[in-house]
Design a protein around this motif. Structure first.
Motif, short mmCIF file in Angstrom:
data_model
loop_
_atom_site.label_atom_id
_atom_site.label_comp_id
_atom_site.label_asym_id
_atom_site.label_seq_id
_atom_site.Cartn_x
_atom_site.Cartn_y
_atom_site.Cartn_z
N LEU A 1 35.86 80.40 13.13
CA LEU A 1 35.35 81.47 13.98
C LEU A 1 33.83 81.37 14.10
O LEU A 1 33.28 81.53 15.19
N SER A 2 33.16 81.08 12.96
CA SER A 2 31.71 80.95 13.00
C SER A 2 31.30 79.80 13.90
O SER A 2 30.35 79.91 14.68
N VAL A 3 32.03 78.69 13.79
CA VAL A 3 31.69 77.54 14.61
C VAL A 3 31.88 77.86 16.09
O VAL A 3 31.02 77.55 16.93
N GLN A 4 33.00 78.55 16.42
CA GLN A 4 33.24 78.89 17.83
C GLN A 4 32.15 79.84 18.35
O GLN A 4 31.64 79.67 19.45
N GLY A 5 31.80 80.83 17.50
CA GLY A 5 30.73 81.75 17.90
C GLY A 5 29.41 81.01 18.04
O GLY A 5 28.64 81.24 18.97
N GLY A 6 29.15 80.09 17.09
CA GLY A 6 27.91 79.30 17.11
C GLY A 6 27.82 78.45 18.36
O GLY A 6 26.75 78.37 19.00
N LEU A 7 28.95 77.83 18.73
CA LEU A 7 28.98 77.01 19.95
C LEU A 7 28.58 77.85 21.17
O LEU A 7 27.77 77.43 22.00
N LEU A 8 29.18 79.06 21.22
CA LEU A 8 28.91 79.95 22.35
C LEU A 8 27.42 80.26 22.43
O LEU A 8 26.79 80.16 23.49
N THR A 9 26.83 80.62 21.27
CA THR A 9 25.40 80.96 21.24
C THR A 9 24.56 79.76 21.62
O THR A 9 23.60 79.87 22.40
N LEU A 10 24.93 78.61 21.06
CA LEU A 10 24.17 77.39 21.32
C LEU A 10 24.15 77.07 22.81
O LEU A 10 23.10 76.77 23.40
N VAL A 11 25.33 77.16 23.44
CA VAL A 11 25.41 76.84 24.86
C VAL A 11 24.55 77.80 25.68
O VAL A 11 23.80 77.39 26.57
N LEU A 12 24.64 79.10 25.33
CA LEU A 12 23.83 80.08 26.06
C LEU A 12 22.35 79.79 25.89
O LEU A 12 21.56 79.85 26.84
N ALA A 13 21.95 79.40 24.66
CA ALA A 13 20.54 79.10 24.39
C ALA A 13 20.11 77.86 25.17
O ALA A 13 19.06 77.87 25.83
N LEU A 14 20.92 76.82 25.13
CA LEU A 14 20.59 75.59 25.85
C LEU A 14 20.41 75.86 27.34
O LEU A 14 19.52 75.32 27.99
N ARG A 15 21.28 76.74 27.85
CA ARG A 15 21.25 77.02 29.27
C ARG A 15 19.92 77.70 29.66
O ARG A 15 19.32 77.40 30.68
N THR A 16 19.49 78.62 28.79
CA THR A 16 18.21 79.30 29.05
C THR A 16 17.09 78.27 29.12
O THR A 16 16.25 78.30 30.01
N PHE A 17 17.08 77.35 28.14
CA PHE A 17 16.05 76.31 28.12
C PHE A 17 16.05 75.50 29.41
O PHE A 17 15.03 75.29 30.03
N SER A 18 17.24 75.06 29.82
CA SER A 18 17.31 74.20 31.00
C SER A 18 16.88 74.97 32.24
O SER A 18 16.24 74.43 33.13
N ALA A 19 17.21 76.26 32.27
CA ALA A 19 16.81 77.08 33.42
C ALA A 19 15.28 77.16 33.51
O ALA A 19 14.69 77.05 34.57
N TRP A 20 14.64 77.32 32.32
CA TRP A 20 13.18 77.35 32.30
C TRP A 20 12.60 76.03 32.78
O TRP A 20 11.67 75.98 33.57
N GLY A 21 13.20 74.94 32.28
CA GLY A 21 12.71 73.62 32.64
C GLY A 21 12.73 73.43 34.16
O GLY A 21 11.77 72.95 34.75
N VAL A 22 13.83 73.88 34.76
CA VAL A 22 13.99 73.69 36.20
C VAL A 22 12.95 74.50 36.96
O VAL A 22 12.33 74.04 37.90
N ARG A 23 12.76 75.75 36.48
CA ARG A 23 11.80 76.60 37.15
C ARG A 23 10.40 76.01 37.01
O ARG A 23 9.61 76.06 37.86
#
Lengths: 323, 362
Positions: free
Chosen positions: A301-323
């Protein structure tokens, strides 16, 4: 936030959104490929027709559950009732599909109508979906317990043998995943009405002013979600061969995580059926991978939750990069 | 103390519980070498003390077997009370090539598909505690209907067949709850003067039992007895205490806090406090483990092995309290020899060996 999503949809800012769109899909695709690769290295037996079938068998109900969640996420809602709904379908199928197929079919249609009503209710009363679907989750569970007070009953033979069917060359779960991805992609991303539906999620006022009914849009999506939920329950019944009123509980969390990891946004409007298929695969394989690595499943469960958080965090980073 | 200990051992039968003395019986009928094989545990839920203790006992049995070169390897996999997840984990175990899978099932029916898959691959499947009904699996089974009859019988006896009873049930929608309730009602049905004045679901959890009983108490007449399913009695007791009502006869399970409550009540009540403690025990995982090992070793046995509940009566109370840590459940640990004797008794239709006493619990 709202204006950013709209401009992306209209493709006004050129290359940037295209790139964002691809990262959105590339992250889960690469992650899934890596997970399959690791599984094969750790457990070479996976890399066979039989191995893949065993590994991916339980992806089918999860796949449809994720698609149901995707429909709801499209309009910016969250569905907390999909798990118990799948339990309800499982109970109905195991109790009455063999003895009275007509009754079973009518009840399943009733279930889909229930979802339509849920959507209409949210739209008409302008209620937060998180509260309404939470409320409905107890209604589904209650009906499931009334239908089948204790685990038992049996799925009809045709359903069991359909789920056990082994097509030549490509294992059934993979074939089904491809089909679902293609159908979902065409309906939501490549039709005119699909664009309208996504528009409700990103800017409902604009869609309404353009003359489209929000009520119809939302109920169509909730109906589609109900249909996917019924399909999920059917495939689950075929795999389990019997009914259990508690069986679906976990699908609520898994479907949300799968759809989000696959590129959907909680804010609505942005969804990716192909990504969701990858997302469902990632959620399923995270458990297998831990098992092959001999890591305690308490971490799952922790790993699944961690994956979810990680993906959301990565997405924020990439969105910033693009902007 | 010492005399209690001795009488217990005598009652239990020294031979039955002492390691080593029965090894011949085990080896003669189960001769195949299992030292290269692996036995794994698929546990549907690890979120309460009972299950955690159950897993610990299984690991202890497996470590002992590995240390003595009886088997080669073992592993424990937990699901989060989700049948599809457990099924998926069982499919993974098939891929990993285990020889035997021991299962505490998330659902009596919903994991049958993957159990059938395992059987088809020639894997020995043993289910215990929460059973699954797949016919190819061996079952180490508690008779939960009897588990319901036992406290009900005690209450009917204590009340001389007349009085008001509150029923605290377990988790709704589970077979264990249905069975225990059935057993209770079967007994109470024989006594027309025993009235069931209320029924709540305590979910085998103290806090929930406390909440539910507190909620129904104001609407109830005088209660003479409360029949529970274990794990709920302390919550029930607290609800009565908080409401300022006299403490009725409350049947209890075998968790440490329940046994401690019994002792407290016994000391504070003039004339002592009479109740009965009974429960399925987490140590049953060691029986399931050794049954799996015996099947791998070639032992022929019926597909259902019945195990009787642990029942603690007042004379044993102190001894059990001593060996049961705070927060744990009182449980014996079963050895290979004891399990072999149990299988013998099932095959020969003779009475089962007496349960190992508290002196064997660790």
């Amino acid at each position: 936030m709202q204006s950013v999503t709209v401009s992306r949809r209209n493709g006004l800012s050129g290359l940037a959104p295209l790139l964002a769109q691809h990262t959105r899909l590339a992250v889960p695709a690469v992650a899934l490929a890596a997970m399959v690769g690791f599984s094969v290295i750790l457990q070479p037996r996976v890399m066979s027709y039989f191995g893949l079938t065993l590994l991916l068998r339980y992806s089918e109900p999860l796949l449809f559950a994720t698609m149901a969640q995707l429909c709801i996420l499209t309009v910016g809602d969250v569905d907390l009732s999909i798990g118990p709904f799948i339990s309800l379908v499982n109970c109905i199928v195991s109790v009455s599909a063999t003895s009275s197929p007509t009754r079973c079919a009518l009840e399943l249609i009733g279930c889909v109508i229930g979802y339509v009503i849920m959507g209409a209710f949210i739209q008409v009363r302008a209620l937060p979906s998180i509260v309404v679907t939470l409320g409905f989750s107890f209604i589904w569970l209650g009906f499931a317990l009334l239908t089948l007070p204790t685990p038992g009953g049996s799925a009809p033979d045709w359903l069991v043998s359909m789920m056990a069917f082994q097509p030549p060359l490509i294992p059934m779960p993979i074939l089904l995943a491809v089909m679902v991805a293609v159908v979902g992609d065409i309906l939501l991303l490549r039709t005119g009405y699909g664009a309208i539906l996504r528009g409700i999620g990103s800017n409902a006022t604009a869609i309404q002013q353009a003359g489209w009914s929000l009520l119809i849009g939302r109920t169509v999506l909730y109906g589609a979600a109900g249909l996917c939920g019924v399909l999920s329950g059917l495939t689950l019944s075929g795999l389990n061969t019997t009914g259990d009123p508690w069986v679906g509980a976990q699908y609520t969390l898994l479907s949300i995580a799968g759809a989000i990891i696959g590129g959907a946004e909680f804010s609505g409007g942005i969804v990716s059926p192909i990504g969701a298929v990858f997302g469902a695969g990632i959620m399923l394989l995270s458990g297998s991978l831990l098992s092959f690595l001999d890591i305690s499943t308490d971490w799952q469960l922790s790993v699944q939750g961690g994956l979810l958080t990680l993906v959301l965090a990565l997405r924020t980073f990439s969105a910033w990069g693009v902007r | 103390m010492r005399s209690i200990f001795l009488s217990l051992v005598t009652a239990a039968g020294l031979m039955a519980v002492t390691t080593g003395s029965g090894s011949q019986a085990a080896d003669a009928s189960a001769a195949k070498d299992t030292s290269k094989l692996g036995i794994t545990l698929s546990n549907s839920y690890a979120g309460n003390t009972w299950r955690q203790q159950m897993v610990k006992v299984f690991q202890a049995a497996a470590d002992e077997a590995i240390g003595k070169h009886i088997i080669a390897k073992s592993k424990v996999v937990n699901a989060d009370a989700s049948a599809p997840q457990q099924s998926s984990q069982i499919e993974n175990m098939i891929l990993e090539g285990w020889n035997a899978i021991v299962i505490d099932a998330a659902s009596p029916s919903a994991i049958n598909g993957s159990i059938e898959d395992a059987c088809k691959q020639g894997i020995t499947v043993v289910v215990f505690d929460s059973l699954a009904t797949a016919p190819c699996a061996y079952q180490v089974a508690y008779d939960y209907v009897e588990a319901g009859r036992l406290p009900a019988r005690f209450i009917a006896d204590q009340l001389h067949g007349k009085g008001n009873v509150l029923v605290v049930r377990g988790l709704p929608g589970t077979q264990v709850d249905e069975d225990e309730y059935k057993g209770q009602m079967e007994i109470f049905g024989k006594f027309p003067d025993i009235k069931i004045v209320g029924t709540v679901n305590g979910n085998w959890t103290e806090s929930i039992a406390n909440k539910e009983v507190s909620g129904i108490l104001p609407s109830l007449p005088k209660i003479d007895a409360v029949v529970g399913q274990g794990g709920d009695s302390v919550g029930t007791y607290q609800a009565f205490k908080a409401a300022g009502r006299p403490i009725p006869v409350i049947t209890i399970g075998t968790r440490q806090e329940e046994l401690a409550l019994w002792k407290d009540l016994d000391q504070s009540t003039p004339g002592g406090y009479a109740t009965v403690a009974s429960s399925s025990v987490p140590g049953v995982s060691s029986i399931a483990f050794w049954v799996a090992q015996q099947i791998l070793a070639g032992r022929q046995m019926p597909h259902v092995i019945n195990v009787s509940l642990l029942e603690i009566s007042k004379p044993d109370l102190d001894t059990w309290l001593k060996v049961t840590p705070v927060g744990a459940v009182a449980t014996p640990v079963y050895s290979r020899d004891w399990t072999a004797k149990l299988i013998d008794s099932v095959v020969d239709h003779t009475p089962a060996p007496a349960s190992p006493g508290p002196q064997d619990a660790k």
